[in-house]
Write a protein that holds these residues in place. Structure first.
Motif, PDB file in Angstrom:
ATOM      1  N   THR A   1       0.836  -1.200   0.000  1.00 51.15           N
ATOM      2  CA  THR A   1       0.000   0.000   0.000  1.00 51.15           C
ATOM      3  C   THR A   1       0.864   1.240   0.000  1.00 51.15           C
ATOM      4  OG1 THR A   1      -0.092  -0.018   2.408  1.00 51.15           O
ATOM      5  CG2 THR A   1      -1.851  -1.172   1.229  1.00 51.15           C
ATOM      6  N   ARG A   2       0.298   2.328  -0.531  1.00 49.45           N
ATOM      7  CA  ARG A   2       1.037   3.587  -0.566  1.00 49.45           C
ATOM      8  C   ARG A   2       1.164   4.134   0.849  1.00 49.45           C
ATOM      9  NH1 ARG A   2      -1.311   7.797  -4.643  1.00 49.45           N
ATOM     10  NH2 ARG A   2       0.544   8.872  -3.904  1.00 49.45           N
ATOM     11  N   SER A   3       2.348   4.486   1.249  1.00 51.01           N
ATOM     12  CA  SER A   3       2.563   5.017   2.600  1.00 51.01           C
ATOM     13  C   SER A   3       3.880   5.770   2.635  1.00 51.01           C
ATOM     14  CB  SER A   3       2.588   3.882   3.629  1.00 51.01           C
ATOM     15  OG  SER A   3       3.666   3.009   3.366  1.00 51.01           O
ATOM     16  N   ASN A   4       4.155   6.353   3.763  1.00 54.82           N
ATOM     17  CA  ASN A   4       5.400   7.092   3.963  1.00 54.82           C
ATOM     18  C   ASN A   4       6.586   6.152   3.818  1.00 54.82           C
ATOM     19  OD1 ASN A   4       7.510   8.612   4.848  1.00 54.82           O
ATOM     20  ND2 ASN A   4       6.597   9.201   6.786  1.00 54.82           N
ATOM     21  N   GLY A   5       7.470   6.477   2.883  1.00 53.01           N
ATOM     22  CA  GLY A   5       8.630   5.625   2.668  1.00 53.01           C
ATOM     23  C   GLY A   5       9.625   5.653   3.802  1.00 53.01           C
ATOM     24  N   PHE A   6       9.424   6.529   4.786  1.00 51.73           N
ATOM     25  CA  PHE A   6      10.335   6.652   5.917  1.00 51.73           C
ATOM     26  C   PHE A   6       9.693   6.155   7.207  1.00 51.73           C
ATOM     27  CE2 PHE A   6      11.861   9.706   2.836  1.00 51.73           C
ATOM     28  CZ  PHE A   6      13.230   9.498   2.844  1.00 51.73           C
ATOM     29  N   LYS A   7       8.715   5.265   7.089  1.00 54.22           N
ATOM     30  CA  LYS A   7       8.096   4.723   8.299  1.00 54.22           C
ATOM     31  C   LYS A   7       9.109   3.914   9.102  1.00 54.22           C
ATOM     32  CE  LYS A   7       3.113   4.457   7.630  1.00 54.22           C
ATOM     33  NZ  LYS A   7       1.945   3.558   7.658  1.00 54.22           N
ATOM     34  N   LEU A   8       8.932   3.944  10.430  1.00 49.68           N
ATOM     35  CA  LEU A   8       9.876   3.299  11.325  1.00 49.68           C
ATOM     36  C   LEU A   8       9.219   2.160  12.082  1.00 49.68           C
ATOM     37  CD1 LEU A   8      11.492   6.538  12.798  1.00 49.68           C
ATOM     38  CD2 LEU A   8      12.376   5.113  10.935  1.00 49.68           C
ATOM     39  N   GLN A   9      10.059   1.240  12.523  1.00 50.75           N
ATOM     40  CA  GLN A   9       9.599   0.081  13.291  1.00 50.75           C
ATOM     41  C   GLN A   9       9.372   0.482  14.755  1.00 50.75           C
ATOM     42  OE1 GLN A   9       9.494  -3.316  11.898  1.00 50.75           O
ATOM     43  NE2 GLN A   9       8.240  -3.619  13.726  1.00 50.75           N
ATOM     44  N   GLU A  10       8.184   0.172  15.283  1.00 51.95           N
ATOM     45  CA  GLU A  10       7.944   0.382  16.709  1.00 51.95           C
ATOM     46  C   GLU A  10       8.662  -0.716  17.492  1.00 51.95           C
ATOM     47  OE1 GLU A  10       4.018   1.073  18.163  1.00 51.95           O
ATOM     48  OE2 GLU A  10       3.397   2.137  16.344  1.00 51.95           O
ATOM     49  N   ARG A  11       9.408  -0.317  18.510  1.00 53.46           N
ATOM     50  CA  ARG A  11      10.197  -1.289  19.280  1.00 53.46           C
ATOM     51  C   ARG A  11       9.382  -1.808  20.457  1.00 53.46           C
ATOM     52  NH1 ARG A  11      15.459   2.509  19.753  1.00 53.46           N
ATOM     53  NH2 ARG A  11      16.484   0.749  20.782  1.00 53.46           N
ATOM     54  N   ARG A  12       9.689  -3.025  20.847  1.00 50.93           N
ATOM     55  CA  ARG A  12       8.975  -3.652  21.956  1.00 50.93           C
ATOM     56  C   ARG A  12       9.472  -3.118  23.291  1.00 50.93           C
ATOM     57  NH1 ARG A  12       8.586 -10.055  20.169  1.00 50.93           N
ATOM     58  NH2 ARG A  12       7.407  -9.695  18.218  1.00 50.93           N
ATOM     59  N   PHE A  13       8.626  -3.232  24.309  1.00 50.97           N
ATOM     60  CA  PHE A  13       8.972  -2.729  25.638  1.00 50.97           C
ATOM     61  C   PHE A  13       8.188  -3.507  26.692  1.00 50.97           C
ATOM     62  CE2 PHE A  13       5.436  -0.337  23.944  1.00 50.97           C
ATOM     63  CZ  PHE A  13       4.513  -0.385  24.966  1.00 50.97           C
ATOM     64  N   HIS A  14       8.639  -3.407  27.936  1.00 54.19           N
ATOM     65  CA  HIS A  14       7.957  -4.003  29.074  1.00 54.19           C
ATOM     66  C   HIS A  14       7.558  -2.959  30.117  1.00 54.19           C
ATOM     67  CE1 HIS A  14      10.421  -7.341  27.380  1.00 54.19           C
ATOM     68  NE2 HIS A  14       9.358  -8.073  27.682  1.00 54.19           N
ATOM     69  N   LEU A  15       8.404  -1.961  30.303  1.00 56.28           N
ATOM     70  CA  LEU A  15       8.193  -0.966  31.351  1.00 56.28           C
ATOM     71  C   LEU A  15       7.784   0.379  30.746  1.00 56.28           C
ATOM     72  CD1 LEU A  15      11.402  -1.701  33.467  1.00 56.28           C
ATOM     73  CD2 LEU A  15       9.103  -2.654  33.797  1.00 56.28           C
TER      74      LEU A  15
END
Length: 461
Positions: free
Chosen positions: A407-421
């Motif tokens: 799909t068309r989207s921002n070519g500079f999208k970033l990965q959301e990182r996992r967290f616990h706290l």
């Protein structure tokens, strides 16, 4: 090229340096913190001549261009270097620290303080390091001449000391001084196993401290730093070197620097930000207290309440206390958010003609955002710099690109990182800013990005 075009000025300057009067300079002591009666709590700032500063600037451009082209200064140095700042220092270092704590590790962070760092730089060692970093002989000779045979005196109130010749040090608040100090301290990182980061002489060392072996590695780093300081003829001020312990299972290990043990601390001021247990409530309280004090001064000292008078005062004196490095210490607790918003509400209510209007109407009429929206705007501008502009090199180590979709989207999208706290969830590089960034479209420049961002924020509650 600089030396050819400014040769006459350089010759005149060198002749002036050889004259009996020399470049005598005053040194004005500025209070930092602690007891005002203790001379050690004052920072000596040099008051140098304007002709000297002009020549310094010419040489500084030559030196900085060489350092940048040849990547001489280590990435751990964020002070007085292009595209880096206090905020990049804090985000870079505590991205790693919060990541360690989030995965259940005990983490020890040392705040290290050199004793009179700028004043104790040995000129002979500095000259050797200038040669080693590849500067040409003419530039090195000019710098050595600039540093040698200087005289200074201390000025305080209406009194002054007698003139004394300097045998070491680079002048603080001069143009060349910070760059020369960065070169001198550049080798501090060598051989260390922990994570070190610097802002000029303000140094932090951090590492995981789960096992005895981990703690031994940290202690070995302290020993190496102590030996390096002795080699460079400098000393750590052990009374001001503190250890902060993070993590639920932290055993509060004591570390030595030389013979004495370093003291542990519950909170430390780090480049103007009060660090505690990473929830940043102490920093929020400190920022609110400063802003309240400024607001009280404006209320007592300024008779006019017109917006033409109040808005510039608000922007220049009041709001910076609430927004300094706020992308790093973003608020986590609702009570802290409300505390800062209430201060801005009181400030806008002081403006003539807006006293009885609701807060939302006051902000709209003044063309202002709430502090929460301004923090979001600041997050996005900082993200743009990390992903697409001046901080891209630093951003490559802090963010990961999101997997591409059809799909068309921002070519500079970033990965959301996992967290616990929550301390990790709310950190700038993890979710808070990344999720908002991914909802925006790319822009050809930072100015265009700001315009689109302001339009986006106008529709955000």
């Amino acid at each position: 090229g600089y030396f050819r075009t400014t040769g006459n000025y350089l010759r005149e300057f060198l002749e002036y340096r050889r004259s009996p009067s020399r470049l005598e300079e005053g040194k004005c002591p500025i209070f930092k913190k602690g007891k005002k009666k203790d001379p050690n709590n004052y920072c000596p700032v040099s008051l140098t001549s304007i002709p000297g500063k002009i020549l310094e600037k010419i040489i500084n451009e030559v030196v900085c261009e060489h350092l940048e082209i040849n990547a001489v200064i280590a990435n751990s140095q964020h002070g007085f270097t292009k595209k880096k700042s206090c905020q990049t220092n804090l985000i870079s270092f505590f991205d790693r620290v919060t990541s360690w704590v989030d995965t259940g590790n005990a983490v020890d962070v040392a705040y290290l303080d050199f004793s009179k760092a700028f004043d104790k730089v040995p000129h002979d060692l500095l000259a050797n390091k200038l040669v080693k970093c590849g500067l040409d002989k003419t530039t090195v000779r000019w710098i050595c001449n600039w540093l040698s045979e200087r005289t200074q005196r201390v000025l305080t109130n209406a009194s002054s000391s007698s003139w004394k010749e300097l045998t070491s040090g680079v002048p603080q608040r001069s143009v060349l001084g910070p760059v020369l100090f960065n070169i001198f301290i550049n080798d501090l990182d060598k051989g260390l196993e922990g994570t070190i980061i610097k802002f000029a002489d303000d140094t932090k060392l951090g590492g995981i401290a789960n096992t005895p072996e981990d703690k031994t590695r940290i202690q070995n780093d302290f020993d190496r730093l102590e030996r390096r300081a002795e080699t460079n003829k400098m000393k750590f001020n052990r009374d001001k070197c503190k250890i902060l312990h993070f993590g639920r299972k932290n055993e509060m290990q004591r570390y030595r620097m030389g013979d004495p043990c370093l003291d542990s601390s519950m909170s430390e001021k780090d480049l103007g930000v009060l660090m505690d247990k990473l929830n940043m409530s102490l920093q929020c309280d400190a920022a609110a207290k400063k802003a309240d004090g400024i607001l009280a001064c404006i209320n007592r000292g300024i008779a006019s309440r017109s917006r033409e008078v109040m808005l510039p005062l608000y922007s220049a004196l009041f709001r910076p206390h609430l927004e300094y490095c706020v992308q790093f210490w973003a608020l986590q607790l609702k009570g802290d958010v409300d505390k800062l918003e209430s201060i801005q509400k009181r400030a806008t209510k002081m403006i003539k003609g807006l006293e009885n209007k609701p807060c939302e109407e006051r902000l709209k009429e003044l063309g202002m955002f709430s502090l929460q929206k301004r923090r979001l705007r600041g997050d996005m501008i900082a993200m743009y710099k990390y992903v697409m502009e001046s901080h891209r090199e630093e951003g490559a180590s802090l963010f990961s690109a999101a997997p591409q979709t059809r799909t068309r989207s921002n070519g500079f999208k970033l990965q959301e990182r996992r967290f616990h706290l929550n301390i990790r969830k709310n950190f700038f590089t993890v979710r808070r800013a990344v999720r908002q960034w991914n909802s925006l479209v790319e822009a050809p420049s930072l100015e265009a990005f700001k315009q689109r961002l302001d339009g986006h924020l106008s529709g955000v509650l």
